[in-house]
Write a protein that holds these residues in place. Structure first.
Motif, PDB file in Angstrom:
ATOM      1  N   HIS A  16       6.179  -1.816  -5.894  1.00  0.00           N
ATOM      2  CA  HIS A  16       6.746  -0.782  -5.224  1.00  0.00           C
ATOM      3  C   HIS A  16       5.865   0.469  -5.312  1.00  0.00           C
ATOM      4  O   HIS A  16       5.603   1.277  -4.160  1.00  0.00           O
ATOM      5  CB  HIS A  16       8.078  -0.550  -5.592  1.00  0.00           C
ATOM      6  CG  HIS A  16       8.922   0.739  -4.898  1.00  0.00           C
ATOM      7  ND1 HIS A  16       9.151   0.531  -3.472  1.00  0.00           N
ATOM      8  CD2 HIS A  16       9.006   2.052  -5.406  1.00  0.00           C
ATOM      9  CE1 HIS A  16       9.820   1.872  -3.193  1.00  0.00           C
ATOM     10  NE2 HIS A  16       9.479   2.727  -4.252  1.00  0.00           N
ATOM     11  N   SER A  17       5.543   0.675  -6.441  1.00  0.00           N
ATOM     12  CA  SER A  17       4.322   1.958  -6.727  1.00  0.00           C
ATOM     13  C   SER A  17       3.097   1.782  -5.924  1.00  0.00           C
ATOM     14  O   SER A  17       2.689   2.716  -5.534  1.00  0.00           O
ATOM     15  CB  SER A  17       4.243   2.262  -8.255  1.00  0.00           C
ATOM     16  OG  SER A  17       3.182   1.243  -8.710  1.00  0.00           O
TER      17      SER A  17
ATOM     18  N   MET B 198      -0.207   3.251  -1.170  1.00  0.00           N
ATOM     19  CA  MET B 198      -0.798   2.866  -0.039  1.00  0.00           C
ATOM     20  C   MET B 198      -0.335   3.758   1.437  1.00  0.00           C
ATOM     21  O   MET B 198      -0.984   4.130   2.025  1.00  0.00           O
ATOM     22  CB  MET B 198      -0.719   1.355   0.290  1.00  0.00           C
ATOM     23  CG  MET B 198      -1.452   0.350  -1.064  1.00  0.00           C
ATOM     24  SD  MET B 198      -1.200  -1.271  -0.470  1.00  0.00           S
ATOM     25  CE  MET B 198      -1.989  -1.418   1.132  1.00  0.00           C
ATOM     26  N   LEU B 199       1.007   3.967   1.328  1.00  0.00           N
ATOM     27  CA  LEU B 199       1.538   4.843   2.575  1.00  0.00           C
ATOM     28  C   LEU B 199       0.920   6.160   2.291  1.00  0.00           C
ATOM     29  O   LEU B 199       0.686   6.752   3.447  1.00  0.00           O
ATOM     30  CB  LEU B 199       3.041   4.643   2.327  1.00  0.00           C
ATOM     31  CG  LEU B 199       3.706   3.378   2.554  1.00  0.00           C
ATOM     32  CD1 LEU B 199       5.253   3.371   2.438  1.00  0.00           C
ATOM     33  CD2 LEU B 199       3.584   2.808   3.886  1.00  0.00           C
TER      34      LEU B 199
ATOM     35  N   LYS C  73      -4.442   9.647   7.810  1.00  0.00           N
ATOM     36  CA  LYS C  73      -4.168   9.873   9.437  1.00  0.00           C
ATOM     37  C   LYS C  73      -4.201  11.408   9.511  1.00  0.00           C
ATOM     38  O   LYS C  73      -4.674  11.968  10.713  1.00  0.00           O
ATOM     39  CB  LYS C  73      -2.694   9.708   9.518  1.00  0.00           C
ATOM     40  CG  LYS C  73      -2.144   9.947  10.713  1.00  0.00           C
ATOM     41  CD  LYS C  73      -0.645   9.616  10.718  1.00  0.00           C
ATOM     42  CE  LYS C  73       0.138   9.951  12.206  1.00  0.00           C
ATOM     43  NZ  LYS C  73       1.491   9.448  12.370  1.00  0.00           N
ATOM     44  N   LEU C  74      -3.969  12.277   8.291  1.00  0.00           N
ATOM     45  CA  LEU C  74      -4.211  13.709   8.284  1.00  0.00           C
ATOM     46  C   LEU C  74      -5.701  13.993   8.604  1.00  0.00           C
ATOM     47  O   LEU C  74      -5.928  14.911   9.260  1.00  0.00           O
ATOM     48  CB  LEU C  74      -3.581  14.274   7.278  1.00  0.00           C
ATOM     49  CG  LEU C  74      -2.106  14.473   7.087  1.00  0.00           C
ATOM     50  CD1 LEU C  74      -1.841  14.957   5.811  1.00  0.00           C
ATOM     51  CD2 LEU C  74      -1.231  14.990   8.167  1.00  0.00           C
TER      52      LEU C  74
END
Length: 294
Positions: free
Chosen positions: A179-180, A185-186, A193-194
């Motif tokens: 999960h971490s 990754m997100l 993206k920025l």
């Protein structure tokens, strides 16, 4: 009589059993361990062989290549992340050492359980502990090679078993760690993206500046062309005026020179332009134009 027949039949049976127990066969993927009263006396090669009935026996040991797997080998990475590793080892019993293997372990499975399995568990934990969780995933090929070399080296002094290959089939981390990783990754995707948006805006700004510069250059060039045209027109007009003045001055100068060299030229010009009509009004004391009376 019946007893004689029964004894004969029993003798035939006994002879048949003894004859049947005097030979054996060994498959090509096996080696036979020849025993006499339970003690190892030699190795039986593939094919047909003979032994002493009721005294000798043959135990068959497989020398075929076999793969053994360890599905849940709990280990910790260098950064203390727990993981379950699946390891498979492909090996075979050495044909020249089957008597030693049988004397010590009895069967190949027992040798694997007592020799190979402890070595695999120990070496996997040692090697995996040198890798961080991220590095273990990113450099899985190198990790697999390191585990293979470590296991092979630990078993090289035991010639009864030949290790052919070692495979790291799976690495399963805890759900918390997974999960971490997903969250990281997100976050990395959002950062990328920025960055892409910033680069796109930067390119768009550069395009806008380029277009503005091009437009300004076009306006500047048009103004310069208009100024150059006005300058050229002014220079042409001045040149024309200058040439016209010079021509008129030259004509006047030529006329003056002509009058200076020929005083009668005025009279000639007047005569050429007279229409032959005398004036109707005369001023007292004046002379008739173009008429000279001596």
């Amino acid at each position: 009589m019946y007893r004689g027949i029964i004894g004969a039949v029993a003798g035939v049976v006994v002879i048949g059993l003894i004859a049947a127990g005097s030979w054996y066969t060994v498959d090509q993927t096996e080696r036979g361990v020849l025993l006499r009263y339970g003690a190892v006396i030699g190795t039986a090669q593939p094919g047909l062989g003979f032994k002493i009935p009721l005294i000798d026996s043959v135990e068959k040991v497989s020398v075929k290549t076999t793969t053994f797997s360890w599905d849940k080998m709990n280990s910790y990475s260098y950064d203390q992340q727990p993981a379950d590793l699946k390891i498979s080892v492909t090996l075979r019993a050495s044909p020249e050492k089957v008597t030693d293997l049988y004397a010590k372990f009895g069967r190949l499975q027992a040798a694997v359980n007592q020799v190979v399995s402890p070595a695999v568990n120990q070496q996997v934990k040692i090697v995996f502990g040198r890798y961080t969780a991220v590095k273990a995933i990113q450099e899985r090929g190198a990790l697999n090679n390191a585990i293979r070399d470590a296991i092979t080296a630990s078993l090289k002094d035991d010639p009864m078993i030949i290790v052919e290959s070692v495979q790291l089939e799976n690495i399963e981390f805890s759900s918390t760690y997974l999960h971490s990783i997903e969250q990281r990754m997100l976050a990395e995707v959002e950062v990328q993206k920025l960055q892409q948006n910033a680069e796109r805006e930067k390119v768009q700004a550069q395009i806008t500046v380029t277009q503005a510069n091009a437009k300004a250059n076009a306006v500047r060039a048009e103004a310069q062309a208009s100024a150059d045209a006005l300058r050229l027109n002014g220079e042409a007009r001045a040149t024309n005026i200058k040439l016209t003045g010079e021509a008129e001055a030259a004509a006047i100068e030529a006329r003056a020179k002509a009058l200076g060299t020929n005083p009668n030229l005025v009279t000639l010009v007047q005569a050429e332009r007279w229409n032959g009509v005398l004036p109707t009004t005369m001023v007292p004391g004046s002379a008739v134009p173009f008429v000279s009376v001596k």
